[in-house]
Scaffold this motif. Structure first.
Motif, PDB file in Angstrom:
ATOM      1  N   ASP A 278     -19.671 -10.533 -61.843  1.00  0.00           N
ATOM      2  CA  ASP A 278     -19.870 -11.524 -60.765  1.00  0.00           C
ATOM      3  C   ASP A 278     -18.583 -11.764 -59.974  1.00  0.00           C
ATOM      4  OD1 ASP A 278     -22.477 -11.885 -61.649  1.00  0.00           O
ATOM      5  OD2 ASP A 278     -22.027 -13.694 -62.797  1.00  0.00           O
TER       6      ASP A 278
ATOM      7  N   HIS B 262     -25.703 -25.666 -55.258  1.00  0.00           N
ATOM      8  CA  HIS B 262     -26.934 -24.893 -55.040  1.00  0.00           C
ATOM      9  C   HIS B 262     -27.987 -25.237 -56.076  1.00  0.00           C
ATOM     10  CE1 HIS B 262     -24.399 -22.546 -57.838  1.00  0.00           C
ATOM     11  NE2 HIS B 262     -25.553 -22.327 -58.453  1.00  0.00           N
TER      12      HIS B 262
ATOM     13  N   HIS C 208     -31.002 -23.048 -58.083  1.00  0.00           N
ATOM     14  CA  HIS C 208     -31.504 -21.688 -58.328  1.00  0.00           C
ATOM     15  C   HIS C 208     -33.027 -21.653 -58.235  1.00  0.00           C
ATOM     16  CE1 HIS C 208     -27.877 -19.825 -60.282  1.00  0.00           C
ATOM     17  NE2 HIS C 208     -27.555 -21.102 -60.415  1.00  0.00           N
TER      18      HIS C 208
ATOM     19  N   TYR D  56     -24.521 -26.688 -66.930  1.00  0.00           N
ATOM     20  CA  TYR D  56     -25.946 -26.428 -67.142  1.00  0.00           C
ATOM     21  C   TYR D  56     -26.293 -26.864 -68.562  1.00  0.00           C
ATOM     22  CZ  TYR D  56     -26.260 -23.716 -62.856  1.00  0.00           C
ATOM     23  OH  TYR D  56     -26.268 -23.347 -61.541  1.00  0.00           O
TER      24      TYR D  56
ATOM     25  N   VAL E  41     -18.153 -16.025 -56.721  1.00  0.00           N
ATOM     26  CA  VAL E  41     -18.971 -14.847 -57.079  1.00  0.00           C
ATOM     27  C   VAL E  41     -19.588 -14.196 -55.834  1.00  0.00           C
ATOM     28  CG1 VAL E  41     -19.395 -15.677 -59.419  1.00  0.00           C
ATOM     29  CG2 VAL E  41     -21.076 -16.178 -57.654  1.00  0.00           C
TER      30      VAL E  41
ATOM     31  N   PHE F  69     -27.183 -18.552 -66.366  1.00  0.00           N
ATOM     32  CA  PHE F  69     -27.784 -19.763 -66.944  1.00  0.00           C
ATOM     33  C   PHE F  69     -29.293 -19.860 -66.792  1.00  0.00           C
ATOM     34  CE2 PHE F  69     -23.377 -21.104 -65.656  1.00  0.00           C
ATOM     35  CZ  PHE F  69     -22.849 -20.955 -66.933  1.00  0.00           C
TER      36      PHE F  69
ATOM     37  N   GLY G  15     -27.165 -15.186 -62.077  1.00  0.00           N
ATOM     38  CA  GLY G  15     -26.241 -16.035 -62.835  1.00  0.00           C
ATOM     39  C   GLY G  15     -26.608 -16.036 -64.299  1.00  0.00           C
TER      40      GLY G  15
ATOM     41  N   VAL H 134     -27.389 -13.803 -56.622  1.00  0.00           N
ATOM     42  CA  VAL H 134     -27.209 -13.570 -58.075  1.00  0.00           C
ATOM     43  C   VAL H 134     -28.124 -14.434 -58.945  1.00  0.00           C
ATOM     44  CG1 VAL H 134     -24.843 -12.715 -58.351  1.00  0.00           C
ATOM     45  CG2 VAL H 134     -25.247 -15.173 -58.048  1.00  0.00           C
TER      46      VAL H 134
HETATM   47  C1  BEZ Z   1     -24.576 -19.682 -61.422  1.00  0.00           C
HETATM   48  O1  BEZ Z   1     -24.814 -19.947 -60.265  1.00  0.00           O
HETATM   49  O2  BEZ Z   1     -25.189 -20.292 -62.280  1.00  0.00           O
HETATM   50  C2  BEZ Z   1     -23.540 -18.655 -61.749  1.00  0.00           C
HETATM   51  C3  BEZ Z   1     -23.570 -17.437 -61.108  1.00  0.00           C
HETATM   52  C4  BEZ Z   1     -22.606 -16.482 -61.408  1.00  0.00           C
HETATM   53  C5  BEZ Z   1     -21.632 -16.778 -62.348  1.00  0.00           C
HETATM   54  C6  BEZ Z   1     -21.609 -18.009 -62.981  1.00  0.00           C
HETATM   55  C7  BEZ Z   1     -22.561 -18.970 -62.667  1.00  0.00           C
END
Ligand code: BEZ
Ligand code: FE
Length: 281
Positions: free
Chosen positions: A75, A212, A214, A155, A242, A103, A101, A99
Protein backbone atom coordinates in the motif's frame (compact mmCIF):
# COMPACT_ATOMS: atom_id res chain seq x y z
CA UNK A 1 31.53 -20.52 -17.39
CA UNK A 2 31.90 -18.49 -14.19
CA UNK A 3 28.88 -16.57 -12.98
CA UNK A 4 29.78 -12.87 -13.22
CA UNK A 5 28.27 -9.39 -13.43
CA UNK A 6 27.94 -9.62 -17.21
CA UNK A 7 26.25 -13.00 -17.53
CA UNK A 8 24.34 -13.10 -14.21
CA UNK A 9 20.88 -12.28 -15.56
CA UNK A 10 21.21 -14.57 -18.57
CA UNK A 11 22.40 -17.43 -16.35
CA UNK A 12 19.35 -17.19 -14.07
CA UNK A 13 16.92 -16.72 -17.00
CA UNK A 14 18.40 -19.84 -18.64
CA UNK A 15 17.73 -21.79 -15.45
CA UNK A 16 13.99 -21.07 -16.03
CA UNK A 17 13.99 -22.88 -19.40
CA UNK A 18 12.11 -25.86 -18.00
CA UNK A 19 9.28 -23.98 -16.24
CA UNK A 20 6.04 -25.46 -17.60
CA UNK A 21 3.69 -22.78 -16.31
CA UNK A 22 4.10 -20.01 -18.92
CA UNK A 23 2.68 -17.25 -16.75
CA UNK A 24 5.01 -18.18 -13.87
CA UNK A 25 7.92 -18.18 -16.32
CA UNK A 26 6.95 -14.72 -17.60
CA UNK A 27 6.58 -13.33 -14.06
CA UNK A 28 9.84 -14.84 -12.73
CA UNK A 29 11.79 -13.72 -15.81
CA UNK A 30 10.54 -10.16 -15.41
CA UNK A 31 11.23 -10.08 -11.67
CA UNK A 32 14.78 -11.38 -12.12
CA UNK A 33 15.54 -9.00 -15.00
CA UNK A 34 14.38 -5.97 -12.98
CA UNK A 35 15.86 -7.11 -9.67
CA UNK A 36 19.28 -7.65 -11.25
CA UNK A 37 19.00 -4.22 -12.89
CA UNK A 38 18.36 -2.65 -9.47
CA UNK A 39 21.32 -4.45 -7.88
CA UNK A 40 23.62 -3.45 -10.76
CA UNK A 41 22.46 0.16 -10.61
CA UNK A 42 22.50 0.61 -6.82
CA UNK A 43 25.46 -1.69 -6.04
CA UNK A 44 24.34 -2.33 -2.43
CA UNK A 45 27.00 -3.20 0.12
CA UNK A 46 26.58 -6.56 1.86
CA UNK A 47 25.45 -4.71 5.01
CA UNK A 48 22.79 -2.86 3.03
CA UNK A 49 21.56 -6.12 1.49
CA UNK A 50 21.36 -7.68 4.97
CA UNK A 51 19.38 -4.66 6.18
CA UNK A 52 16.90 -5.23 3.35
CA UNK A 53 16.64 -8.94 4.23
CA UNK A 54 16.05 -8.10 7.91
CA UNK A 55 13.37 -5.56 6.94
CA UNK A 56 11.48 -8.24 4.97
CA UNK A 57 11.99 -10.76 7.79
CA UNK A 58 10.44 -8.35 10.31
CA UNK A 59 7.59 -7.67 7.88
CA UNK A 60 6.86 -11.40 7.88
CA UNK A 61 7.08 -11.72 11.67
CA UNK A 62 4.64 -8.79 12.04
CA UNK A 63 1.99 -10.52 9.91
CA UNK A 64 -0.70 -12.82 11.29
CA UNK A 65 -4.51 -13.37 11.00
CA UNK A 66 -5.21 -9.85 12.23
CA UNK A 67 -2.30 -7.95 10.74
CA UNK A 68 -0.90 -8.11 7.18
CA UNK A 69 2.27 -6.07 7.10
CA UNK A 70 3.13 -7.10 3.50
CA UNK A 71 -0.17 -5.63 2.24
CA UNK A 72 0.61 -2.47 4.18
CA UNK A 73 4.04 -2.39 2.51
CA UNK A 74 2.46 -2.80 -0.92
CA UNK A 75 0.00 0.00 0.00
CA UNK A 76 2.60 2.59 1.05
CA UNK A 77 4.77 1.82 -1.99
CA UNK A 78 1.83 2.50 -4.34
CA UNK A 79 1.80 -1.10 -5.60
CA UNK A 80 -1.74 -1.83 -4.32
CA UNK A 81 -3.15 1.20 -6.15
CA UNK A 82 -1.16 0.43 -9.30
CA UNK A 83 -2.66 -3.06 -9.27
CA UNK A 84 -6.10 -1.54 -8.65
CA UNK A 85 -5.69 0.81 -11.63
CA UNK A 86 -4.60 -2.00 -13.95
CA UNK A 87 -7.37 -4.37 -12.90
CA UNK A 88 -10.23 -1.86 -12.77
CA UNK A 89 -9.91 0.28 -15.88
CA UNK A 90 -13.03 2.42 -16.12
CA UNK A 91 -14.94 2.17 -19.37
CA UNK A 92 -18.04 4.31 -18.67
CA UNK A 93 -19.38 6.27 -15.71
CA UNK A 94 -19.07 3.43 -13.19
CA UNK A 95 -17.92 4.31 -9.67
CA UNK A 96 -14.14 4.18 -9.40
CA UNK A 97 -12.45 1.61 -7.20
CA UNK A 98 -9.80 2.04 -4.53
CA UNK A 99 -7.82 -0.09 -2.03
CA UNK A 100 -9.56 -2.68 0.12
CA UNK A 101 -7.21 -2.03 3.02
CA UNK A 102 -6.41 -4.52 5.78
CA UNK A 103 -9.48 -3.92 7.96
CA UNK A 104 -12.29 -5.53 5.99
CA UNK A 105 -14.01 -8.37 7.84
CA UNK A 106 -17.53 -9.79 7.37
CA UNK A 107 -20.20 -7.85 9.27
CA UNK A 108 -23.74 -8.61 10.36
CA UNK A 109 -26.80 -7.74 8.27
CA UNK A 110 -28.50 -4.51 9.32
CA UNK A 111 -31.76 -2.80 8.33
CA UNK A 112 -31.93 0.28 6.18
CA UNK A 113 -31.60 3.31 8.48
CA UNK A 114 -29.73 1.46 11.27
CA UNK A 115 -26.79 3.00 13.11
CA UNK A 116 -23.41 1.25 12.75
CA UNK A 117 -21.85 3.32 15.58
CA UNK A 118 -22.54 1.56 18.88
CA UNK A 119 -21.14 3.18 22.02
CA UNK A 120 -19.06 5.54 19.89
CA UNK A 121 -18.88 9.24 20.67
CA UNK A 122 -18.78 11.38 17.55
CA UNK A 123 -20.71 13.78 15.35
CA UNK A 124 -23.83 12.15 13.88
CA UNK A 125 -23.74 11.44 10.19
CA UNK A 126 -26.24 9.93 7.76
CA UNK A 127 -24.74 8.22 4.73
CA UNK A 128 -27.15 7.62 1.87
CA UNK A 129 -27.35 7.12 -1.86
CA UNK A 130 -28.64 5.01 -4.70
CA UNK A 131 -27.18 1.96 -6.39
CA UNK A 132 -27.64 2.16 -10.16
CA UNK A 133 -26.13 0.73 -13.34
CA UNK A 134 -24.27 2.75 -15.98
CA UNK A 135 -27.62 3.61 -17.66
CA UNK A 136 -29.07 4.86 -14.37
CA UNK A 137 -31.38 1.84 -13.88
CA UNK A 138 -31.81 1.19 -10.15
CA UNK A 139 -30.34 -1.97 -8.64
CA UNK A 140 -32.33 -3.36 -5.71
CA UNK A 141 -31.13 -6.15 -3.42
CA UNK A 142 -27.44 -5.22 -3.74
CA UNK A 143 -25.35 -6.10 -0.69
CA UNK A 144 -23.55 -3.03 0.69
CA UNK A 145 -20.82 -3.67 3.25
CA UNK A 146 -19.54 -0.54 4.99
CA UNK A 147 -16.77 -0.02 7.55
CA UNK A 148 -14.83 2.89 8.98
CA UNK A 149 -12.51 3.78 11.86
CA UNK A 150 -13.72 5.48 15.04
CA UNK A 151 -12.93 8.98 16.23
CA UNK A 152 -9.83 7.47 17.93
CA UNK A 153 -8.54 6.51 14.46
CA UNK A 154 -8.83 2.77 15.12
CA UNK A 155 -10.90 0.05 13.45
CA UNK A 156 -12.66 -2.47 15.69
CA UNK A 157 -10.30 -5.26 14.53
CA UNK A 158 -7.33 -3.26 15.83
CA UNK A 159 -8.71 -3.36 19.37
CA UNK A 160 -8.60 -6.11 21.97
CA UNK A 161 -11.75 -8.21 22.40
CA UNK A 162 -14.30 -9.17 19.80
CA UNK A 163 -16.24 -5.97 19.62
CA UNK A 164 -17.94 -5.24 16.30
CA UNK A 165 -18.26 -1.58 15.66
CA UNK A 166 -18.59 0.89 12.84
CA UNK A 167 -19.32 -1.79 10.28
CA UNK A 168 -22.46 -3.39 8.86
CA UNK A 169 -24.04 -4.97 5.78
CA UNK A 170 -27.07 -3.27 4.22
CA UNK A 171 -29.26 -4.07 1.23
CA UNK A 172 -30.39 -1.61 -1.41
CA UNK A 173 -34.17 -0.99 -1.36
CA UNK A 174 -36.73 -1.41 -4.21
CA UNK A 175 -35.80 2.01 -5.56
CA UNK A 176 -32.05 1.20 -5.29
CA UNK A 177 -31.61 3.47 -2.27
CA UNK A 178 -29.72 2.81 0.95
CA UNK A 179 -29.27 4.82 4.14
CA UNK A 180 -27.35 4.22 7.36
CA UNK A 181 -26.42 6.23 10.41
CA UNK A 182 -22.88 6.54 11.75
CA UNK A 183 -20.45 9.16 13.10
CA UNK A 184 -18.49 11.58 10.94
CA UNK A 185 -15.29 9.86 9.78
CA UNK A 186 -11.90 11.38 10.63
CA UNK A 187 -8.45 11.13 9.12
CA UNK A 188 -6.26 8.53 10.83
CA UNK A 189 -2.74 7.03 10.71
CA UNK A 190 -2.17 3.55 9.28
CA UNK A 191 -0.48 1.21 11.81
CA UNK A 192 3.08 2.49 12.39
CA UNK A 193 4.25 0.14 15.15
CA UNK A 194 5.93 -2.23 12.66
CA UNK A 195 8.61 -2.17 9.93
CA UNK A 196 6.33 -0.23 7.52
CA UNK A 197 6.04 2.54 10.13
CA UNK A 198 9.85 2.56 10.49
CA UNK A 199 10.17 2.77 6.70
CA UNK A 200 7.77 5.74 6.47
CA UNK A 201 9.74 7.41 9.22
CA UNK A 202 13.07 6.97 7.48
CA UNK A 203 11.53 8.25 4.25
CA UNK A 204 10.21 11.35 6.09
CA UNK A 205 6.65 10.46 5.13
CA UNK A 206 3.54 10.91 7.28
CA UNK A 207 1.30 7.86 7.91
CA UNK A 208 -2.12 9.52 7.48
CA UNK A 209 -5.13 8.62 5.35
CA UNK A 210 -7.85 11.22 4.71
CA UNK A 211 -11.29 10.61 6.29
CA UNK A 212 -13.34 7.98 4.45
CA UNK A 213 -15.99 5.30 4.67
CA UNK A 214 -15.22 1.95 3.02
CA UNK A 215 -17.76 0.28 0.71
CA UNK A 216 -17.86 -3.21 -0.79
CA UNK A 217 -20.92 -3.57 -3.03
CA UNK A 218 -22.05 -6.82 -4.63
CA UNK A 219 -25.03 -7.35 -6.94
CA UNK A 220 -25.95 -10.25 -9.25
CA UNK A 221 -24.70 -9.63 -12.78
CA UNK A 222 -22.32 -6.85 -11.71
CA UNK A 223 -18.61 -6.67 -10.92
CA UNK A 224 -17.94 -6.51 -7.16
CA UNK A 225 -17.03 -2.96 -6.26
CA UNK A 226 -14.48 -2.01 -3.58
CA UNK A 227 -14.27 1.70 -2.95
CA UNK A 228 -14.36 4.56 -0.42
CA UNK A 229 -16.35 7.78 0.00
CA UNK A 230 -13.85 10.53 0.93
CA UNK A 231 -14.79 13.76 2.72
CA UNK A 232 -14.14 17.02 0.93
CA UNK A 233 -11.80 19.46 2.69
CA UNK A 234 -9.72 16.83 4.51
CA UNK A 235 -6.13 17.99 4.89
CA UNK A 236 -4.71 14.65 3.72
CA UNK A 237 -6.65 14.33 0.44
CA UNK A 238 -3.60 15.41 -1.54
CA UNK A 239 -1.11 13.24 0.33
CA UNK A 240 -2.87 9.98 1.26
CA UNK A 241 -0.05 7.73 2.44
CA UNK A 242 -1.44 4.82 0.35
CA UNK A 243 -2.16 6.94 -2.80
CA UNK A 244 -5.81 5.81 -2.84
CA UNK A 245 -7.73 9.08 -3.39
CA UNK A 246 -9.60 9.58 -6.66
CA UNK A 247 -11.33 12.91 -7.24
CA UNK A 248 -14.58 11.27 -8.32
CA UNK A 249 -14.91 9.69 -4.84
CA UNK A 250 -14.76 12.95 -2.84
CA UNK A 251 -18.07 14.24 -1.41
CA UNK A 252 -19.05 17.38 0.51
CA UNK A 253 -20.56 16.79 3.95
CA UNK A 254 -23.86 18.71 4.18
CA UNK A 255 -25.10 19.94 7.57
CA UNK A 256 -28.69 18.94 8.33
CA UNK A 257 -31.16 17.51 10.82
CA UNK A 258 -32.04 13.90 11.58
CA UNK A 259 -35.84 14.03 12.13
CA UNK A 260 -36.03 10.46 13.40
CA UNK A 261 -33.48 11.12 16.15
CA UNK A 262 -34.32 14.79 16.63
CA UNK A 263 -30.66 15.74 16.37
CA UNK A 264 -28.30 17.73 14.20
CA UNK A 265 -26.33 15.62 11.78
CA UNK A 266 -24.16 15.66 8.68
CA UNK A 267 -25.30 14.11 5.42
CA UNK A 268 -22.94 12.26 3.10
CA UNK A 269 -24.53 11.45 -0.27
CA UNK A 270 -22.79 8.70 -2.15
CA UNK A 271 -24.51 7.25 -5.23
CA UNK A 272 -22.89 4.15 -6.65
CA UNK A 273 -22.75 3.09 -10.30
CA UNK A 274 -22.13 -0.64 -10.81
CA UNK A 275 -20.42 -2.12 -13.85
CA UNK A 276 -22.22 -5.00 -15.59
CA UNK A 277 -20.28 -8.26 -15.98
CA UNK A 278 -21.67 -8.54 -19.55
CA UNK A 279 -19.46 -6.71 -22.04
CA UNK A 280 -21.07 -3.57 -23.50
CA UNK A 281 -24.05 -3.64 -21.10
C1 BEZ B 1 -7.70 1.57 5.23
O1 BEZ B 1 -8.25 2.47 4.64
O2 BEZ B 1 -8.35 0.97 6.07
C2 BEZ B 1 -6.27 1.25 4.94
C3 BEZ B 1 -5.86 1.12 3.64
C4 BEZ B 1 -4.53 0.82 3.36
C5 BEZ B 1 -3.64 0.68 4.42
C6 BEZ B 1 -4.06 0.83 5.73
C7 BEZ B 1 -5.39 1.14 6.00
FE1 FE C 1 -9.77 2.94 6.06
Amino acid sequence: MDFNEKNATEAVLNSFAGIKDNRLKEIMSSIITHLHEVVKEVEPTEEEWMKAIMFLTKTGYMSDDRRQEFILLSDVLGVSMLLDSINNRKSKNETETTVLGPFHTPSSKMNNGDNIANNVEGENCIVKGKIVDVNNNVISGASIEVWQSGPDGLYDVQKEGNLVDLRGTFMSQHDGSYLFRTVKPQYYPIPVDGPVGDLLNSLDRHPFRPAHVHFMVKANGYKDLVTHAFIDGDKYLESDTVFAVKKSLIRKLEEGFDEENNSKCFFLNFDIVMESIKKGA
